[in-house]
Design an enzyme around this catalytic site. Sequence first.
Site, mmCIF file in Angstrom:
data_model
loop_
_atom_site.group_PDB
_atom_site.id
_atom_site.type_symbol
_atom_site.label_atom_id
_atom_site.label_comp_id
_atom_site.label_asym_id
_atom_site.label_seq_id
_atom_site.Cartn_x
_atom_site.Cartn_y
_atom_site.Cartn_z
ATOM 1 C CG HIS A 12 -0.518 -2.747 1.705
ATOM 2 N ND1 HIS A 12 0.171 -2.162 2.742
ATOM 3 C CD2 HIS A 12 -1.113 -3.848 2.225
ATOM 4 C CE1 HIS A 12 -0.010 -2.866 3.839
ATOM 5 N NE2 HIS A 12 -0.777 -3.892 3.561
ATOM 6 C CD GLN A 67 -3.081 -13.192 5.093
ATOM 7 O OE1 GLN A 67 -3.474 -12.929 6.207
ATOM 8 N NE2 GLN A 67 -2.716 -12.248 4.234
ATOM 9 C CG HIS A 87 3.771 -1.314 3.544
ATOM 10 N ND1 HIS A 87 3.902 -2.264 2.561
ATOM 11 C CD2 HIS A 87 3.340 -1.982 4.649
ATOM 12 C CE1 HIS A 87 3.605 -3.452 3.036
ATOM 13 N NE2 HIS A 87 3.237 -3.317 4.304
#
Length: 281
Positions: A37, A153, A34
């Site tokens: 990214h 992350q 999407h």
Amino acid sequence: MQTIRQIDALRDAVAALRADGQPVAFVPTMGALHAGHIALVEEARRRTPHVVASIFVNPRQFAAHEDLDRYPRRLAKDQAMLAEAGCQLLWAPEVDTMYPAGFATAITIGGVTAPLEGAARPGHFDGVATVVAKLFNQVGPDIALFGEKDYQQLAVIRRLVADLDFPIEIIGVPTEREEDGVALSSRNAYLTEEERAQARALPRALGEAAGSIAAGGDIAEALARAEAALVRAGFGPIDYIALADAATLAPLDRLDRPARLLAAAWLGTTRLIDNIAVMPG
Ligand code: PAF
């Protein structure tokens, strides 16, 4: 854009990119791309002409009950989006290439993996750290870009790179949002129309709590109000809403350093995460 499925061919193609002496940037993904990214690819392109992306839905970061099987896969569309954004190579290995028979290594990172996502999804960050270390060794980039949407992350990857001496600069890229504030995520595709409308309560609740905490309001009360707002909007269960140190993700009960407000909550069968910066005074 070339799509590559074998490690030897990847190494040759990356070496060919390097021939002009310019750095190689890497955008690892699980596909179902999407605009978030694509923002990573565009940021990479601002730094170098040489951009490599990967698409690999990594089974080792999904628990048995999670959404590995239903995770959206649409390679042709992803390839077109990456090519359009100026990505030169797509590394798209099969599961057997990443984890051949006999594979027995896992990377476990302490500290930053313990709270929040680490507590809600035991083993998740072992899977992420292991696959990202492999991807880094395979691609050998100079720069790698990760979205702040997956804020913990990003902190885990920074720890991995520092601890294992990967010579890679890690760039965090701000979250892309829809007009109503909902963070772009491949998992938004699971939401029904009604759930998608309810989802806007998540960035709103985080924004209100962050504003209140930054203005000196009581942290516990702000978090409780945010949780109540999410429940009223139809979220549940709420896995966490927490204020954490922006670098270590350790819980904070005072805003005395750069912080992050992070939440994970369910809408029906879809788990959404989001986060926002909170800066002291
Ligand atoms: O953020 C993701 O898409 C994944 O966790 C990553 C970094 C590609 C590792 O599988």
